[in-house]
Design an enzyme around this catalytic site. Structure first.
Site, PDB file in Angstrom:
ATOM      1  N   CYS A 117     -61.519  64.842 -36.512  1.00  0.00           N
ATOM      2  CA  CYS A 117     -62.329  64.011 -37.384  1.00  0.00           C
ATOM      3  C   CYS A 117     -62.366  62.592 -36.841  1.00  0.00           C
ATOM      4  O   CYS A 117     -61.389  62.100 -36.283  1.00  0.00           O
ATOM      5  CB  CYS A 117     -61.840  63.969 -38.818  1.00  0.00           C
ATOM      6  SG  CYS A 117     -61.747  65.560 -39.600  1.00  0.00           S
ATOM      7  N   ARG A 125     -64.476  64.040 -31.574  1.00  0.00           N
ATOM      8  CA  ARG A 125     -63.329  64.364 -32.433  1.00  0.00           C
ATOM      9  C   ARG A 125     -63.657  65.439 -33.466  1.00  0.00           C
ATOM     10  O   ARG A 125     -62.768  65.928 -34.172  1.00  0.00           O
ATOM     11  CB  ARG A 125     -62.834  63.111 -33.142  1.00  0.00           C
ATOM     12  CG  ARG A 125     -62.341  62.026 -32.196  1.00  0.00           C
ATOM     13  CD  ARG A 125     -61.884  60.825 -32.964  1.00  0.00           C
ATOM     14  NE  ARG A 125     -60.709  61.111 -33.760  1.00  0.00           N
ATOM     15  CZ  ARG A 125     -59.457  60.977 -33.347  1.00  0.00           C
ATOM     16  NH1 ARG A 125     -59.214  60.559 -32.122  1.00  0.00           N
ATOM     17  NH2 ARG A 125     -58.457  61.256 -34.128  1.00  0.00           N
ATOM     18  N   TRP A 180     -64.164  67.709 -38.478  1.00  0.00           N
ATOM     19  CA  TRP A 180     -63.742  68.991 -37.891  1.00  0.00           C
ATOM     20  C   TRP A 180     -63.035  69.704 -39.041  1.00  0.00           C
ATOM     21  O   TRP A 180     -61.950  69.302 -39.465  1.00  0.00           O
ATOM     22  CB  TRP A 180     -62.796  68.760 -36.724  1.00  0.00           C
ATOM     23  CG  TRP A 180     -62.465  70.018 -35.989  1.00  0.00           C
ATOM     24  CD1 TRP A 180     -63.152  70.555 -34.940  1.00  0.00           C
ATOM     25  CD2 TRP A 180     -61.358  70.899 -36.222  1.00  0.00           C
ATOM     26  NE1 TRP A 180     -62.544  71.723 -34.520  1.00  0.00           N
ATOM     27  CE2 TRP A 180     -61.443  71.953 -35.293  1.00  0.00           C
ATOM     28  CE3 TRP A 180     -60.305  70.904 -37.144  1.00  0.00           C
ATOM     29  CZ2 TRP A 180     -60.521  72.989 -35.247  1.00  0.00           C
ATOM     30  CZ3 TRP A 180     -59.391  71.942 -37.097  1.00  0.00           C
ATOM     31  CH2 TRP A 180     -59.504  72.975 -36.148  1.00  0.00           C
ATOM     32  N   ASN A 237     -58.763  61.765 -42.309  1.00  0.00           N
ATOM     33  CA  ASN A 237     -58.579  62.553 -41.078  1.00  0.00           C
ATOM     34  C   ASN A 237     -57.184  63.144 -41.158  1.00  0.00           C
ATOM     35  O   ASN A 237     -56.252  62.426 -41.508  1.00  0.00           O
ATOM     36  CB  ASN A 237     -58.731  61.576 -39.895  1.00  0.00           C
ATOM     37  CG  ASN A 237     -58.145  62.091 -38.610  1.00  0.00           C
ATOM     38  OD1 ASN A 237     -58.052  63.293 -38.403  1.00  0.00           O
ATOM     39  ND2 ASN A 237     -57.744  61.186 -37.742  1.00  0.00           N
ATOM     40  N   GLY A 238     -57.030  64.433 -40.885  1.00  0.00           N
ATOM     41  CA  GLY A 238     -55.703  65.043 -40.951  1.00  0.00           C
ATOM     42  C   GLY A 238     -55.617  66.009 -42.116  1.00  0.00           C
ATOM     43  O   GLY A 238     -56.635  66.565 -42.553  1.00  0.00           O
ATOM     44  N   GLU A 261     -55.712  76.818 -15.614  1.00  0.00           N
ATOM     45  CA  GLU A 261     -56.585  75.737 -16.067  1.00  0.00           C
ATOM     46  C   GLU A 261     -58.054  76.112 -15.843  1.00  0.00           C
ATOM     47  O   GLU A 261     -58.906  75.865 -16.701  1.00  0.00           O
ATOM     48  CB  GLU A 261     -56.212  74.435 -15.343  1.00  0.00           C
ATOM     49  CG  GLU A 261     -57.071  73.243 -15.671  1.00  0.00           C
ATOM     50  CD  GLU A 261     -57.123  72.867 -17.144  1.00  0.00           C
ATOM     51  OE1 GLU A 261     -56.358  73.417 -17.962  1.00  0.00           O
ATOM     52  OE2 GLU A 261     -57.973  72.016 -17.491  1.00  0.00           O
ATOM     53  N   LYS A 307     -60.923  76.401 -18.797  1.00  0.00           N
ATOM     54  CA  LYS A 307     -62.232  75.720 -18.765  1.00  0.00           C
ATOM     55  C   LYS A 307     -63.353  76.734 -19.000  1.00  0.00           C
ATOM     56  O   LYS A 307     -64.277  76.480 -19.759  1.00  0.00           O
ATOM     57  CB  LYS A 307     -62.476  75.020 -17.427  1.00  0.00           C
ATOM     58  CG  LYS A 307     -61.598  73.844 -17.075  1.00  0.00           C
ATOM     59  CD  LYS A 307     -61.674  72.659 -17.999  1.00  0.00           C
ATOM     60  CE  LYS A 307     -60.650  72.755 -19.069  1.00  0.00           C
ATOM     61  NZ  LYS A 307     -59.925  71.637 -19.503  1.00  0.00           N
ATOM     62  N   GLU A 352     -63.375  77.807 -22.720  1.00  0.00           N
ATOM     63  CA  GLU A 352     -63.750  76.864 -23.768  1.00  0.00           C
ATOM     64  C   GLU A 352     -65.179  76.372 -23.679  1.00  0.00           C
ATOM     65  O   GLU A 352     -65.753  76.025 -24.701  1.00  0.00           O
ATOM     66  CB  GLU A 352     -62.758  75.699 -23.883  1.00  0.00           C
ATOM     67  CG  GLU A 352     -62.603  74.852 -22.684  1.00  0.00           C
ATOM     68  CD  GLU A 352     -61.479  73.827 -22.823  1.00  0.00           C
ATOM     69  OE1 GLU A 352     -61.038  73.528 -23.925  1.00  0.00           O
ATOM     70  OE2 GLU A 352     -61.057  73.309 -21.775  1.00  0.00           O
ATOM     71  N   HIS A 408     -49.153  95.282 -12.433  1.00  0.00           N
ATOM     72  CA  HIS A 408     -48.381  95.666 -13.616  1.00  0.00           C
ATOM     73  C   HIS A 408     -49.260  95.812 -14.845  1.00  0.00           C
ATOM     74  O   HIS A 408     -48.764  95.800 -15.968  1.00  0.00           O
ATOM     75  CB  HIS A 408     -47.247  94.658 -13.832  1.00  0.00           C
ATOM     76  CG  HIS A 408     -46.374  94.539 -12.632  1.00  0.00           C
ATOM     77  ND1 HIS A 408     -45.461  95.510 -12.287  1.00  0.00           N
ATOM     78  CD2 HIS A 408     -46.327  93.603 -11.643  1.00  0.00           C
ATOM     79  CE1 HIS A 408     -44.867  95.165 -11.155  1.00  0.00           C
ATOM     80  NE2 HIS A 408     -45.375  94.021 -10.741  1.00  0.00           N
ATOM     81  N   LYS A 450     -61.505  67.171 -29.768  1.00  0.00           N
ATOM     82  CA  LYS A 450     -60.763  66.558 -28.667  1.00  0.00           C
ATOM     83  C   LYS A 450     -59.301  66.276 -29.023  1.00  0.00           C
ATOM     84  O   LYS A 450     -58.423  66.400 -28.184  1.00  0.00           O
ATOM     85  CB  LYS A 450     -61.471  65.254 -28.287  1.00  0.00           C
ATOM     86  CG  LYS A 450     -60.880  64.537 -27.107  1.00  0.00           C
ATOM     87  CD  LYS A 450     -61.429  65.098 -25.825  1.00  0.00           C
ATOM     88  CE  LYS A 450     -60.731  64.557 -24.607  1.00  0.00           C
ATOM     89  NZ  LYS A 450     -60.812  65.509 -23.496  1.00  0.00           N
TER      90      LYS A 450
END
Ligand code: F6R
Length: 610
Positions: free
Chosen positions: A2, A27, A74, A100-101, A483, A487, A490, A506, A605
């Site tokens: 947020c 955000r 968010w 926010n939170g 990594e 990428k 996402e 395996h 983010k």
């Protein structure tokens, strides 16, 4: 998570608030809203979806008011909808809040407030703040916010405005970010600096539980009892251009191309005259470094991958055992650690809730805590014994790129520093690595300037509609493969797994069929031959192999379908170069699929909730 922006000054603030929100969209982007005090009442606007939708209806709001709050959300509690978008108001319509939170005890608070007759209009946890302020208000918004804060549990930043006090914004934080921007005859409150970076570089970072009272001509901080608190004004040295795309089609592409500069800035002043590593802010004496028996790296997502690179470096160079753990697991694991342990928290935002909790747990167990972060004033910097800053500048693309590379660099520097202090590498050995590190920004700059992106784009076109990808590596190229896979997941939404190549037999090799695309990070390494055997195994199952390899490795071309060559460097430093074609590959696969790379679905983010 947020974005919050508040403005008070003498300019009409509707567009100022909206511009601030644009800078915070990374955000959260599932709904948004603005509330402005105008003619003694609130004007309110809400919209669902990203900020384009709010912009489309912005004209419905008068331009006149000079004090207001805005929010981009968010969703945590309550799906994205107009009702759940912030700002929220109380029953009387006299108070508006953004939050926010998470307010963890919101159900109990909501029930109690409803029993007293308060009527709720949203499903959010945040709305309780508006009603608590309404209930506590006795003529002072500052006191009402302090009282509401006392009753709310969790971690959140809350800002409030009141029609009865139309010249003031009050903000408060608990373990989530809040920053004040100081202008001339105007001031800002925000959850992150970019919101006001175009207007001012002077900022104050309040601490938890400090009530921030912002007026046109003044900013004052108080404790919960109303006693004044002093906080230093800090100057932000970020370039305002950082918050713009500077001609690139997306922030992510711009940030990929900024990596040579980000590396050079992070390296600056960290290598001394004799090639020694200099780590100001580390917060550890040589004696205490020698006493360390165990290192635990805690991090999430991309930062976790940077931590994994750090493990290889610290173990190989400094001969100290390192565990790297996902912070959300570590915090609930009852780990066996003590005063001879160093906990390294890697977090670009410095605000990730799980990483902060892991740091606290380590500290309680007696460990020293070092934070590696990109954000000055962030929560991690307040709670750590030492801080090493990455100097990547502002990263807006939700998928981390330049912050990852600079985290890797800091972990490598730490490895070299510890190695010399602990007597496992000589100055001469350190110097040969640090000389090579100094070359990396130039090597990467040349690589990017030489048409790397165009080549990767061409290859990616053929793979944009694949059902899945597999990424393989060995040794230091495992975290690079991980990594690259993250990428792809996402931003292109294509399922992608990453494995240590030796693990294929395996189980995972069963996934392969004719044409399955496998990305292999095959830069020069002492385990290169082993990795090539794994490449042969996947080729034998019909896989199409795309390799990342060191420049000059012509032989590999014959064995695989495509090669992305990166400049040659020492194998310990290779992750700094090898990950870049994978970032570009994910980027162009996503672009060719038509995805919005800067705003991947369901992500934000900064993850300030558990
Ligand atoms: C992925 C990404 C995330 C973050 C993770 C931790 O591109 O950016 O996986 O790495 O959310 O964030 P920080 O580093 O802020 O703790």
């Amino acid at each position: 998570m947020c974005g919050i922006v508040g403005y008070v000054g003498d300019r009409p603030c509707r567009d100022i608030l909206f511009r601030g929100l644009r800078k915070l969209e990374y955000r959260g982007y599932d709904s948004a809203g603005i509330s402005i005090i105008s003619d003694g009442r609130f004007e309110l606007l809400h919209s669902v979806g990203n900020l384009d939708n709010l912009e489309a209806i912005l004209d419905q709001m008068a331009e006149a008011g000079t004090l207001g709050l805005a929010h981009t959300r968010w969703a945590t509690h309550g799906r994205p909808s107009n009702e759940n978008a912030h700002p929220h108001t109380d029953c009387t319509g006299r108070f508006a809040i953004v939050l926010n939170g998470i307010v963890e005890n919101y159900l109990a608070l909501r029930a109690a407030l409803q029993a007293e007759g308060h009527e709720f209009t949203s499903d959010t946890d945040a709305e309780v703040a508006a009603h608590l302020i309404e209930r506590a208000f006795r003529g002072s918004l500052q006191e009402a916010v302090a009282e509401a804060y006392r009753q709310m549990e969790g971690h959140f930043t809350c800002c409030a405005i009141a029609v009865d006090e139309p010249d003031v914004i009050v903000g408060i934080r608990k373990e989530t970010p809040l920053v004040v921007g100081l202008g001339e005859g105007e001031n800002y409150l925000a959850s992150a600096i970019p919101a006001f970076l175009a207007e001012t570089r002077s900022a104050i970072f309040p601490e938890d539980g400090e009530v921030v009272v912002v007026r046109r001509e003044s900013v004052r901080l108080y404790d919960l009892e109303g006693l004044p608190v002093d906080r230093e004004v800090q100057t932000i040295d970020w370039d305002e251009e950082a918050a713009e795309k500077s001609g690139y089609e997306t922030f992510m592409l711009k940030e990929i191309h900024e990596q040579p500069t980000a590396l050079a800035d992070t390296l600056a002043e960290r290598i001394g005259q004799d090639g020694e590593v200099v780590l100001d802010g580390l917060g550890l004496t040589p004696e205490s470094i020698k006493e360390i028996r165990q290192i635990i790296v805690v991090a999430c997502g991309t930062s976790y991958h940077a931590g994994l690179v750090g493990k290889y470096a610290l173990e190989r160079w400094a001969r100290v055992p390192v565990e790297v753990e996902v912070a959300s697991e570590f915090r609930y694991r009852d780990p066996v650690i003590g005063p001879d342990c160093l906990c390294i928290a890697v977090t670009q935002s410095g605000e990730t809730a799980d990483t902060l909790a892991a740091m606290r747990l380590a500290r309680q167990a007696g460990a020293r805590v070092l934070a590696v972060t990109n954000i000055v004033g962030s929560q991690a910097t307040r709670e750590a014994d030492g801080v090493l800053f990455t100097r990547a500048g502002l990263e807006i693309g939700v998928a981390a790129t330049k912050t990852f590379l600079t985290q890797v660099l800091v972990m490598l520097l730490l490895g070299l520093y510890f190695a010399e202090v602990r007597g496992h590498l000589t100055r001469k050995q350190v110097r040969s690595y640090s000389d090579e590190l100094r070359n990396i920004p130039r090597l990467l700059g040349d690589y990017l300037a030489d048409g790397a992106a165009e080549h990767v784009d061409e290859v990616a076109r053929d793979y944009a509609f694949n059902r899945f990808f597999m990424c393989l590596g060995r040794n230091l190229s495992v975290p690079v493969a991980m990594e690259g896979a993250l990428k792809l997941k996402e931003i292109s939404y294509i399922p992608t797994d990453a494995y240590a190549a030796g693990e294929m037999k395996h189980g995972p090799i069963a996934l392969l069929e004719e044409g399955s695309p496998v990305l292999v990070v095959a830069t020069d390494s002492f385990v290169y031959d082993k990795l090539i055997s794994n490449v042969q195994e996947v080729r034998a199952r019909g896989a199409r192999v795309i390799a990342v390899a060191s420049e000059g490795n012509e032989a590999l071309k014959e064995m695989v379908d495509e090669v992305f060559y990166v400049p040659r460097t020492d194998e310990m430093l290779a992750p700094l170069l090898a990950v870049v074609p994978l970032q570009l590959f994910a980027y162009y696969v996503a672009k060719n699929k038509g995805e919005k790379v800067d705003q991947p679905r369901n992500l934000a983010k900064t993850v300030t909730v558990e």
